[in-house]
Design a protein around this motif. Structure first.
Motif, short mmCIF file in Angstrom:
data_model
loop_
_atom_site.label_atom_id
_atom_site.label_comp_id
_atom_site.label_asym_id
_atom_site.label_seq_id
_atom_site.Cartn_x
_atom_site.Cartn_y
_atom_site.Cartn_z
N PRO A 1 0.82 -1.22 0.00
CA PRO A 1 0.00 0.00 0.00
C PRO A 1 0.86 1.28 0.00
CG PRO A 1 -0.91 -1.60 1.53
CD PRO A 1 0.41 -2.14 1.08
N ASP A 2 1.97 1.27 0.74
CA ASP A 2 2.83 2.45 0.75
C ASP A 2 3.48 2.67 -0.61
OD1 ASP A 2 2.27 2.92 3.42
OD2 ASP A 2 3.99 1.75 4.14
N LEU A 3 3.89 1.58 -1.26
CA LEU A 3 4.48 1.70 -2.58
C LEU A 3 3.45 2.19 -3.59
CD1 LEU A 3 6.81 1.29 -4.56
CD2 LEU A 3 6.15 -1.12 -4.75
N ARG A 4 2.24 1.65 -3.50
CA ARG A 4 1.18 2.08 -4.41
C ARG A 4 0.88 3.58 -4.23
NH1 ARG A 4 -2.77 -0.98 -6.77
NH2 ARG A 4 -2.32 -2.70 -5.34
N GLU A 5 0.85 4.02 -2.98
CA GLU A 5 0.56 5.42 -2.70
C GLU A 5 1.67 6.32 -3.26
OE1 GLU A 5 -0.11 8.46 1.11
OE2 GLU A 5 0.11 6.29 1.43
N ALA A 6 2.91 5.88 -3.12
CA ALA A 6 4.02 6.67 -3.64
C ALA A 6 3.95 6.79 -5.16
CB ALA A 6 5.34 6.03 -3.22
N VAL A 7 3.59 5.70 -5.85
CA VAL A 7 3.51 5.74 -7.31
C VAL A 7 2.33 6.60 -7.76
CG1 VAL A 7 3.20 4.35 -9.38
CG2 VAL A 7 4.63 3.50 -7.52
N GLU A 8 1.18 6.46 -7.08
CA GLU A 8 0.02 7.28 -7.45
C GLU A 8 0.32 8.76 -7.25
OE1 GLU A 8 -2.76 6.41 -8.90
OE2 GLU A 8 -2.05 4.34 -9.00
N SER A 9 0.97 9.09 -6.14
CA SER A 9 1.35 10.48 -5.91
C SER A 9 2.39 10.94 -6.91
CB SER A 9 1.89 10.65 -4.49
OG SER A 9 0.91 10.30 -3.52
N GLY A 10 3.27 10.04 -7.31
CA GLY A 10 4.33 10.37 -8.24
C GLY A 10 3.85 10.74 -9.62
N ARG A 11 2.62 10.33 -9.98
CA ARG A 11 2.08 10.70 -11.29
C ARG A 11 1.89 12.21 -11.40
NH1 ARG A 11 0.67 5.87 -13.47
NH2 ARG A 11 0.08 4.20 -12.00
N LEU A 12 1.71 12.86 -10.25
CA LEU A 12 1.48 14.30 -10.24
C LEU A 12 2.74 15.09 -9.89
CD1 LEU A 12 -1.91 14.27 -8.30
CD2 LEU A 12 -1.55 14.22 -10.77
N VAL A 13 3.84 14.39 -9.76
CA VAL A 13 5.10 15.04 -9.36
C VAL A 13 6.05 15.10 -10.56
CG1 VAL A 13 7.14 14.84 -7.89
CG2 VAL A 13 4.88 14.29 -6.97
N ASP A 14 6.65 16.26 -10.76
CA ASP A 14 7.67 16.42 -11.79
C ASP A 14 8.94 15.71 -11.30
OD1 ASP A 14 9.52 17.13 -13.66
OD2 ASP A 14 9.41 19.29 -13.29
N PRO A 15 9.38 14.65 -11.97
CA PRO A 15 10.56 13.92 -11.49
C PRO A 15 11.82 14.78 -11.44
CG PRO A 15 9.92 13.17 -13.68
CD PRO A 15 8.82 14.04 -13.18
N HIS A 16 11.92 15.76 -12.33
CA HIS A 16 13.10 16.63 -12.32
C HIS A 16 13.11 17.50 -11.06
CE1 HIS A 16 14.19 15.43 -16.36
NE2 HIS A 16 12.95 15.68 -16.77
N ARG A 17 11.92 17.98 -10.68
CA ARG A 17 11.83 18.78 -9.46
C ARG A 17 12.10 17.90 -8.24
NH1 ARG A 17 12.47 23.85 -7.57
NH2 ARG A 17 11.87 23.76 -5.37
N ALA A 18 11.55 16.69 -8.25
CA ALA A 18 11.78 15.77 -7.13
C ALA A 18 13.26 15.43 -7.02
CB ALA A 18 10.95 14.50 -7.31
N ALA A 19 13.91 15.25 -8.16
CA ALA A 19 15.36 14.97 -8.14
C ALA A 19 16.13 16.15 -7.60
CB ALA A 19 15.83 14.61 -9.55
N GLY A 20 15.68 17.37 -7.92
CA GLY A 20 16.35 18.55 -7.40
C GLY A 20 16.25 18.65 -5.89
N ASP A 21 15.08 18.29 -5.35
CA ASP A 21 14.91 18.30 -3.89
C ASP A 21 15.86 17.31 -3.23
OD1 ASP A 21 12.94 20.22 -4.07
OD2 ASP A 21 11.29 18.78 -4.05
N VAL A 22 15.97 16.12 -3.82
CA VAL A 22 16.87 15.11 -3.27
C VAL A 22 18.33 15.56 -3.41
CG1 VAL A 22 17.73 12.74 -3.55
CG2 VAL A 22 15.27 13.20 -3.61
N ALA A 23 18.64 16.20 -4.54
CA ALA A 23 20.01 16.69 -4.73
C ALA A 23 20.37 17.73 -3.67
CB ALA A 23 20.16 17.30 -6.13
N ALA A 24 19.42 18.60 -3.32
CA ALA A 24 19.68 19.59 -2.28
C ALA A 24 19.94 18.90 -0.94
CB ALA A 24 18.49 20.53 -2.16
N ASP A 25 19.15 17.85 -0.66
CA ASP A 25 19.39 17.09 0.58
C ASP A 25 20.74 16.39 0.53
OD1 ASP A 25 16.83 17.85 1.38
OD2 ASP A 25 15.90 15.99 0.65
N GLN A 26 21.09 15.86 -0.63
CA GLN A 26 22.35 15.14 -0.77
C GLN A 26 23.54 16.07 -0.56
OE1 GLN A 26 23.28 11.84 -1.60
NE2 GLN A 26 21.18 11.28 -1.09
N VAL A 27 23.45 17.28 -1.09
CA VAL A 27 24.54 18.23 -0.95
C VAL A 27 24.80 18.51 0.53
CG1 VAL A 27 25.08 20.68 -1.23
CG2 VAL A 27 24.42 19.34 -3.20
#
Length: 368
Positions: free
Chosen positions: A272-298
């Motif tokens: 259920p958690d994986l399904r929720e993440a994928v359903e929410s991910g349909r509305l998320v720009d992957p490039h923006r999501a990657a940028g958020d993770v990159a900021a955390d990584q830095v």
């Protein structure tokens, strides 16, 4: 057990006492030993006087040193009685260069450890602004500091460093304590990293990649699975990247099955958690999501890198050369991740020191 600070103090006293006995040794030592390498400020002032008089062609004896100290600092701060301690600390057959290298070793370790605050401040500023310039520029200053340390150690030991001499503008920045103080002030004015938010960013990125598999390759190029902090999403991300690299279809069903195979050895989310993440991910720009993770990584890399430099500097068994290599690995990783920040501009020019100096203007807390 011998206390480290006591050992360093003895080395500083022996160095200065030996230079009073063997003033001609100041010529060689002065090319790589600086007053700032001394932990004790009084010792640093003594060395500055000894070195300046040597450059002027007028070496000092103990009596002349005492008079100079009185003139510079006054009766109370001059502490001319301590000059006797310097002479007493020098062995019968003094070897000034040997003792000076001990002082340099301790001084370089403090200097390298102090570079970590610049990395952390630059990473924080980049994470807040979404642009790579602050962390790229702070990394440039840190690299210059590492190269300077390696070159001075090379002069002291006679071993090649393999590092270029830092440009003059970088050396000017490194000699300023205000830069480190400003960076520390900047860090104190902002809250610490929010791990809950970082975990949410990783979940959003993984869900968006599964929903938009065409972007997996570009993200996997800079974000290996081992960089993902959240254990359950690390497993899902690893399964997703593996499917993409094998040319297999990537969707909720295939990723769930691939994750199940990996979950025998690694933690994984419930379906259920994986399904929720994928359903929410349909509305998320992957490039923006990657940028958020990159900021955390830095920020994570900068924090971990600063910690490694501090721990390495405190370890007398770790050579200066290895400590410098560790620092360069950290700055290299920061530059690679910085290119993926949301506002990164491709083909950016060489780092400009003026951007780093933005760290000096630390925002004040509300109400001050």
């Amino acid at each position: 057990m011998i206390d480290h600070d006591d050992a360093v103090r003895l080395a500083e006293q022996a160095t200065l006492g030996s230079l009073l006995y063997v003033p001609e040794a100041t010529k060689a030592i002065g090319t790589w030993l600086r007053p700032g390498d001394f932990a004790d400020m009084w010792h640093a002032h003594v060395y500055r006087i000894v070195h300046e008089h040597h450059l002027a062609g007028r070496p000092l004896n103990a009596s002349e040193l005492g008079s100079q100290m009185l003139g510079d600092l006054g009766p109370r701060r001059a502490n001319i009685v301590a000059i006797h301690d310097l002479l007493a600390a020098a062995p019968t057959a003094p070897r000034p260069a040997v003792y000076a290298r001990m002082v340099l070793d301790a001084g370089l370790r403090r200097e390298i450890a102090g570079l970590g605050v610049l990395l952390r401040a630059g990473a924080l500023q980049s994470a807040l602004s979404g642009g790579p310039a602050p962390v790229v520029n702070s990394s440039a200053v840190v690299d210059a500091g590492l190269d300077s340390s390696a070159n001075r150690w090379s002069l002291a030991t006679g071993e090649p460093s393999g590092c270029d001499e830092p440009p003059m503008r970088m050396r000017a920045a490194l000699s300023s304590r205000d830069l480190r103080l400003s960076a520390d002030k900047y860090l104190r004015a902002h809250p610490r990293r929010d791990l809950v938010t970082e975990h949410a960013h990783e979940a959003a990125l993984v869900g968006s990649l599964i929903a938009h598999p065409d972007t997996i390759g570009s993200v996997a190029a800079w974000l290996p699975p081992t960089y993902v902090v959240t254990p359950i999403w690390r497993t899902v991300y690893a399964a997703t990247v593996e499917l993409a690299e094998l040319g297999q279809p990537v969707d909720l069903v295939t990723v769930a099955e691939a994750t199940f195979r990996l979950s025998h050895h690694q933690p994984a989310p419930d379906l259920p958690d994986l399904r929720e993440a994928v359903e929410s991910g349909r509305l998320v720009d992957p490039h923006r999501a990657a940028g958020d993770v990159a900021a955390d990584q830095v920020q994570r890399i900068a924090d971990n890198g600063a910690h490694q430099l501090q721990v390495g500097a405190d370890n007398p068994g770790l050579r200066i050369e290895d400590l410098v290599d560790t620092g360069h690995l950290v700055t290299g990783a920061l530059r690679r991740i910085a290119r993926e920040l949301p506002h990164a501009v491709s083909g950016a020019g060489r780092p400009a020191l003026t951007v780093v100096r933005q760290l000096e203007a630390a925002p004040q807390a509300v109400g001050q």
